[in-house]
Scaffold this motif. Structure first.
Motif, PDB file in Angstrom:
ATOM      1  N   UNK A  76      39.801  27.519  29.332  1.00 37.55           N
ATOM      2  CA  UNK A  76      38.342  27.454  29.507  1.00 37.55           C
ATOM      3  C   UNK A  76      37.625  28.507  28.684  1.00 37.55           C
ATOM      4  N   UNK A  77      38.145  29.728  28.662  1.00 43.21           N
ATOM      5  CA  UNK A  77      37.467  30.799  27.934  1.00 43.21           C
ATOM      6  C   UNK A  77      37.526  30.550  26.422  1.00 43.21           C
ATOM      7  N   UNK A  78      38.709  30.307  25.834  1.00 41.88           N
ATOM      8  CA  UNK A  78      38.738  30.024  24.392  1.00 41.88           C
ATOM      9  C   UNK A  78      37.977  28.765  24.005  1.00 41.88           C
ATOM     10  N   UNK A  79      37.783  27.818  24.950  1.00 42.12           N
ATOM     11  CA  UNK A  79      37.038  26.594  24.634  1.00 42.12           C
ATOM     12  C   UNK A  79      35.602  26.884  24.252  1.00 42.12           C
ATOM     13  N   UNK A  80      35.106  28.075  24.630  1.00 44.49           N
ATOM     14  CA  UNK A  80      33.743  28.484  24.293  1.00 44.49           C
ATOM     15  C   UNK A  80      33.701  29.368  23.053  1.00 44.49           C
ATOM     16  N   UNK A  81      34.851  29.609  22.444  1.00 44.20           N
ATOM     17  CA  UNK A  81      34.909  30.553  21.343  1.00 44.20           C
ATOM     18  C   UNK A  81      34.839  31.984  21.838  1.00 44.20           C
ATOM     19  N   UNK A  82      35.068  32.165  23.140  1.00 48.73           N
ATOM     20  CA  UNK A  82      35.093  33.501  23.739  1.00 48.73           C
ATOM     21  C   UNK A  82      36.528  34.006  23.775  1.00 48.73           C
ATOM     22  N   UNK A  83      36.686  35.283  24.100  1.00 47.80           N
ATOM     23  CA  UNK A  83      38.017  35.882  24.149  1.00 47.80           C
ATOM     24  C   UNK A  83      38.476  36.064  25.590  1.00 47.80           C
ATOM     25  N   UNK A  84      39.662  35.529  25.902  1.00 47.87           N
ATOM     26  CA  UNK A  84      40.294  35.773  27.185  1.00 47.87           C
ATOM     27  C   UNK A  84      41.001  37.121  27.113  1.00 47.87           C
ATOM     28  N   UNK A  85      40.528  38.085  27.887  1.00 49.66           N
ATOM     29  CA  UNK A  85      41.089  39.429  27.889  1.00 49.66           C
ATOM     30  C   UNK A  85      41.896  39.614  29.169  1.00 49.66           C
ATOM     31  N   UNK A  86      43.205  39.443  29.067  1.00 55.12           N
ATOM     32  CA  UNK A  86      44.080  39.574  30.230  1.00 55.12           C
ATOM     33  C   UNK A  86      44.430  41.046  30.441  1.00 55.12           C
ATOM     34  N   UNK A  87      43.998  41.605  31.570  1.00 56.75           N
ATOM     35  CA  UNK A  87      44.220  43.018  31.867  1.00 56.75           C
ATOM     36  C   UNK A  87      45.453  43.158  32.756  1.00 56.75           C
ATOM     37  N   UNK A  88      46.306  44.067  32.398  1.00 56.61           N
ATOM     38  CA  UNK A  88      47.494  44.362  33.191  1.00 56.61           C
ATOM     39  C   UNK A  88      47.075  45.181  34.420  1.00 56.61           C
ATOM     40  N   UNK A  89      47.160  44.626  35.622  1.00 58.45           N
ATOM     41  CA  UNK A  89      46.699  45.358  36.814  1.00 58.45           C
ATOM     42  C   UNK A  89      47.605  46.524  37.188  1.00 58.45           C
ATOM     43  N   UNK A  90      48.769  46.606  36.547  1.00 56.17           N
ATOM     44  CA  UNK A  90      49.694  47.698  36.843  1.00 56.17           C
ATOM     45  C   UNK A  90      49.433  48.924  35.974  1.00 56.17           C
ATOM     46  N   UNK A  91      48.502  48.813  35.034  1.00 63.19           N
ATOM     47  CA  UNK A  91      48.138  49.980  34.230  1.00 63.19           C
ATOM     48  C   UNK A  91      47.476  51.038  35.110  1.00 63.19           C
TER      49      UNK A  91
END
Length: 539
Positions: A76-91
């Protein structure tokens, strides 16, 4: 729409495999979907994001485990030309705070179980760009930001909204490196990069993914796009299974049995845990054909144990900067009839560079080293899915179009790359190199050892000497003698660690790698005195 983009992968799956299942384990049970239903929800989420003002180049962050809602965001996010930013919750909270500020994320999808991690990281200045938090669950916890439940967020939107035309150069994703040797670094992916990577790992020289497969990514979806498996499985039209938050070996084995998983992927410690579980529990793994291992070299006993069960362990190499898969260890035709030990030695290596990538191995002077299986140098790669810079503009890891991986490797005459060590972790003793990873693997070949990390510690005479940190269930003196013998069996005597420290656990980074910086910091004073065997003093 022109160029290579992600959107046709989902369109094809929904059209040609509308009833193919997408299964996800959650805290409340399991959800079941089809590609037709999934594509509909992706478009609804994309419409909701667009109504919230998300467009080309914007960043939508996730703090989520491996489940269906997270998978919806993958398209869904890339379908808009946006960037999916997956954050590591263990950081650590400081790292989460820093990367949210650097990425300037506008919207954040978060699991209810990870809202505490969000609160811990929250700072009004660092989160200034975040306009809304969407909680992927039925509850809306009290958070220091405008908050909406996922169902409410998408409720007023349908799947018929227009999507923007996209090009291969449009943004698609953003991942941060594990921070093994420093602060995590942001790597941006274009549509074309992820399209190219997807096509490469679907091939037989990659991970060989077909529509007949049932794919279960155990590697977290917040870690380099789950090694690209969600995109590749969708492109192939394969059934997908997501194991949810913190799956234990019983959960994984149960999903393999119930869903007929044929291909799964994760770090070696996951599969060692599964093997331990299988020693005491009966299970039907007859559908499982291959386990993809990365992040660390698989111990030999892991490969042998799965071979005994008729399951192939496929070893791969990659980095955040390579989106991530860059090499896979498949046997060439002329090696398939070799004796078992010869085949095993090849399969333990990081493997053959994927078609589409170029590579070179160079010494400290930048000269190419021979492919003799012994000469060491730094691996450099370039190609259509290899990054050429970081979000912060730091270019130290890049030399023109070449990515300087920081991995010290050898290449044998058959072209198989073998990772000797990270450049920061190679131990220089008496002017000669010792591979910390090779020593670790030798130590972990002993059945009583569950984990081992080896670091270089300053030595008054030899510059550095290896010290091993070991997690084991055995008498210490006897075990030291046994694992020292394992090291001597494969390597020179002077590779044997000077000291063995037995610990309950080894500190790890947020992606599960050994935190060797922390281990080295434990040694304030240099070692002194004789060693078991003196290295050649060529310094």
């Amino acid at each position: 729409m022109t160029g290579q983009t992600l959107r046709p992968f989902l369109t094809r799956a929904a059209t040609l495999y509308p009833d193919r299942a997408v299964v996800a384990r959650t805290g409340a049970g399991e959800t079941r979907d089809t590609y037709a239903g999934y594509a509909d929800r992706v478009r609804r989420l994309a419409s909701a994001l667009r109504a919230a003002g998300i467009g080309r180049g914007d960043r939508v962050a996730t703090l989520c485990w491996n489940h269906g809602r997270h998978f919806e965001a993958y398209f869904a996010v890339p379908a808009l030309g946006a960037q999916l930013h997956t954050i590591n919750p263990l950081l650590p909270a400081d790292d989460v705070r820093r990367i949210v500020a650097e990425a300037a994320d506008r919207l954040l999808l978060v699991d209810p179980s990870l809202t505490d991690a969000l609160r811990a990281a929250y700072d009004p200045d660092a989160f200034e760009s975040v306009e809304r938090v969407v909680v992927v669950g039925s509850t809306e916890p009290d958070l220091p930001l405008p908050t909406t439940g996922f169902s409410e967020f998408v409720a007023a939107h349908d799947a018929d909204g227009d999507l923007p035309a996209l090009d291969g150069d449009d943004p698609a994703g953003l991942c941060y490196s594990s921070g093994t040797t420093g602060d995590p670094k942001g790597v941006e992916y274009t549509q074309r990069m992820l399209w190219s990577h997807t096509m490469a790992i679907m091939t037989p020289m990659g991970l060989d993914i077909a529509d007949s497969d049932v794919v279960m990514p155990v590697v977290p979806m917040f870690h380099i796009n789950a090694w690209g498996l969600p995109y590749a499985a969708t492109a192939a039209g394969a059934k997908q299974v997501y194991p949810g938050p913190s799956p234990d070996p019983a959960d994984l084995v149960g999903l393999i049995e119930r869903e007929g998983v044929t291909l799964t992927a994760g770090v070696p410690t996951v599969w060692l845990g599964v093997l331990d579980y299988l020693e005491d529990h009966d299970a039907d793994l007859s559908t499982l054909s291959r386990v993809v291992v990365g992040g660390a070299a698989p111990p030999e006993r892991l490969i042998r144990a799965f071979d005994d069960r008729g399951v192939e362990v496929v070893h791969g190499w990659g980095m955040t900067e390579t989106a991530p898969v860059g090499a896979v260890s498949h046997l060439k035709p002329e090696l398939r009839d070799a004796d078992y030990e010869t085949r095993l030695e090849k399969r333990k290596k990081q493997g053959l560079i994927l078609p589409g990538l170029e590579f070179e191995v160079v010494d400290d002077d930048g000269d190419s080293v021979p492919h003799d299986g012994e000469s060491m140098g730094e691996l450099r790669v370039r190609g259509p899915w290899v990054a050429e810079g970081y979000v912060d503009g730091n270019g130290d890891a890049f030399d023109g179009s070449w990515l300087r991986t920081g991995d010290v490797v050898t290449v044998d005459p058959d072209g198989y790359v073998e990772l000797v060590d990270r450049a920061a972790d190679v131990i220089k003793s008496g002017g000669e190199w010792i591979s910390s990873q090779a020593v670790e693997n030798a130590i972990m070949s002993h059945g009583a050892v569950s984990e081992a990390a080896v670091v270089g510690v300053p030595h008054e005479r030899w510059g550095e000497r290896p010290v091993a940190y070991v997690v084991a269930d055995a008498a210490r003196d006897d075990l030291i003698a046994a694992v020292s013998a394992e090291v001597r069996r494969e390597f020179p005597d002077w590779w044997v660690p000077d000291r063995f420290e037995f610990v309950e656990s080894i500190p790890k980074t947020a992606t599960g790698k050994f935190a060797k910086t922390a281990l080295r910091a434990r040694h304030e004073d240099p070692l002194a005195g004789p060693v078991a065997a003196e290295p050649p003093d060529s310094a």
